[in-house]
Design a protein around this motif. Structure first.
Motif, short mmCIF file in Angstrom:
data_model
loop_
_atom_site.label_atom_id
_atom_site.label_comp_id
_atom_site.label_asym_id
_atom_site.label_seq_id
_atom_site.Cartn_x
_atom_site.Cartn_y
_atom_site.Cartn_z
N LYS A 170 36.22 44.52 28.88
CA LYS A 170 37.39 44.03 29.62
C LYS A 170 37.81 45.05 30.67
O LYS A 170 38.13 44.68 31.81
N THR A 171 37.79 46.33 30.32
CA THR A 171 38.13 47.39 31.27
C THR A 171 37.11 47.44 32.39
O THR A 171 37.46 47.52 33.57
N GLU A 172 35.84 47.40 32.02
CA GLU A 172 34.76 47.44 33.01
C GLU A 172 34.85 46.25 33.97
O GLU A 172 34.65 46.39 35.17
N LEU A 173 35.18 45.08 33.43
CA LEU A 173 35.31 43.89 34.26
C LEU A 173 36.42 44.06 35.29
O LEU A 173 36.23 43.79 36.47
N ASN A 174 37.58 44.54 34.85
CA ASN A 174 38.69 44.72 35.79
C ASN A 174 38.38 45.79 36.84
O ASN A 174 38.76 45.65 38.00
N GLU A 175 37.65 46.83 36.44
CA GLU A 175 37.23 47.85 37.41
C GLU A 175 36.30 47.24 38.45
O GLU A 175 36.42 47.49 39.64
N LEU B 184 38.90 41.70 44.27
CA LEU B 184 39.29 40.43 43.66
C LEU B 184 40.47 40.62 42.72
O LEU B 184 40.81 41.74 42.33
N ASP B 185 41.08 39.49 42.35
CA ASP B 185 42.19 39.51 41.41
C ASP B 185 41.75 40.06 40.06
O ASP B 185 40.59 39.96 39.69
N ARG B 186 42.72 40.59 39.34
CA ARG B 186 42.50 41.06 37.98
C ARG B 186 42.12 39.90 37.07
O ARG B 186 42.52 38.76 37.30
N ALA B 187 41.33 40.17 36.07
CA ALA B 187 40.90 39.13 35.13
C ALA B 187 42.08 38.71 34.24
O ALA B 187 42.87 39.54 33.83
N SER B 188 42.14 37.42 33.97
CA SER B 188 43.10 36.93 32.98
C SER B 188 42.32 36.13 31.96
O SER B 188 41.34 35.46 32.28
N PHE B 189 42.77 36.22 30.72
CA PHE B 189 42.08 35.57 29.62
C PHE B 189 42.94 34.47 29.03
O PHE B 189 44.14 34.66 28.82
N ARG C 57 36.08 39.89 24.36
CA ARG C 57 35.02 40.85 24.71
C ARG C 57 33.76 40.11 25.15
O ARG C 57 33.15 40.44 26.16
N ARG C 58 33.41 39.06 24.41
CA ARG C 58 32.21 38.28 24.77
C ARG C 58 32.40 37.57 26.11
O ARG C 58 31.46 37.47 26.90
N ALA C 59 33.59 37.08 26.37
CA ALA C 59 33.87 36.43 27.66
C ALA C 59 33.74 37.44 28.80
O ALA C 59 33.17 37.15 29.85
N ALA C 60 34.26 38.65 28.58
CA ALA C 60 34.18 39.70 29.60
C ALA C 60 32.72 40.10 29.84
O ALA C 60 32.31 40.32 30.98
N GLU C 61 31.94 40.20 28.77
CA GLU C 61 30.51 40.53 28.92
C GLU C 61 29.79 39.46 29.74
O GLU C 61 28.98 39.78 30.62
N GLN C 62 30.09 38.20 29.47
CA GLN C 62 29.46 37.11 30.22
C GLN C 62 29.91 37.16 31.69
O GLN C 62 29.11 36.94 32.59
N ALA C 63 31.19 37.47 31.92
CA ALA C 63 31.69 37.57 33.29
C ALA C 63 30.99 38.70 34.05
O ALA C 63 30.64 38.54 35.23
N LEU C 64 30.78 39.83 33.39
CA LEU C 64 30.07 40.94 34.03
C LEU C 64 28.64 40.53 34.40
O LEU C 64 28.17 40.86 35.50
N LEU C 65 27.98 39.82 33.51
CA LEU C 65 26.63 39.34 33.82
C LEU C 65 26.65 38.37 35.00
O LEU C 65 25.78 38.41 35.87
#
Length: 146
Positions: free
Chosen positions: A5-10, A17-22, A59-67
């Motif tokens: 989640k931290t890596e995604l927002n960075e 882009l806008d900050r991630a919201s879950f 966490r899994r959603a953030a990992e998928q978003a990073l991919l």
């Protein structure tokens, strides 16, 4: 390694882009609860994930978003892909026309970064093609133009 989640927002911040919201929902009985999370930046859904806890699903959603972001970045044309090594001359009316055509040809359901990237990539291809058809362009110094 940092938390996804931290890596995604960075990553989103570096891309401007806008900050991630879950958005996380749970289902099932208390003793067997399952969580489903979706991560959104701006208007674009970047990823989703499921888990036995809210934290695991996010966490899994953030990992998928990073991919997903990595895939989008790898699909962008580079100078190496285009064979172009220098600054392109800007012909405003030609560029505006290329952007208009690219926008018209892009699926209106393509929202957020996906839609923007599609329009940009198509406009770039159209503009590059038009410049190549023009042949070699010789720039004239401003004081010599009439």
């Amino acid at each position: 390694m940092s938390h996804p989640k931290t890596e995604l927002n960075e990553r989103l911040r570096t891309l401007g882009l806008d900050r991630a919201s879950f958005a996380t929902k749970s289902r099932g009985p208390d003793h067997d609860r399952t969580f489903a999370a979706r991560v959104v930046a701006g208007e674009e859904m970047l990823g989703s994930g499921e888990g036995k806890t809210r934290r695991e699903a996010e966490r899994r959603a953030a990992e998928q978003a990073l991919l997903s972001l990595e895939l989008q970045e790898s699909e962008r044309p580079t100078e190496e892909d285009t064979g172009f090594e220098g600054p392109w001359p800007i012909f405003e009316s030609v560029l505006a026309t290329a952007l208009r055509i690219a926008h018209e040809r892009t699926d209106p359901k393509a929202l957020g970064m996906a839609g923007t990237n599609t329009v940009r990539d198509l406009a770039l291809a159209l503009y590059k093609g038009l410049l190549e058809e023009l042949g070699e362009i010789i720039e004239v110094a401003e004081e010599h133009r009439t």
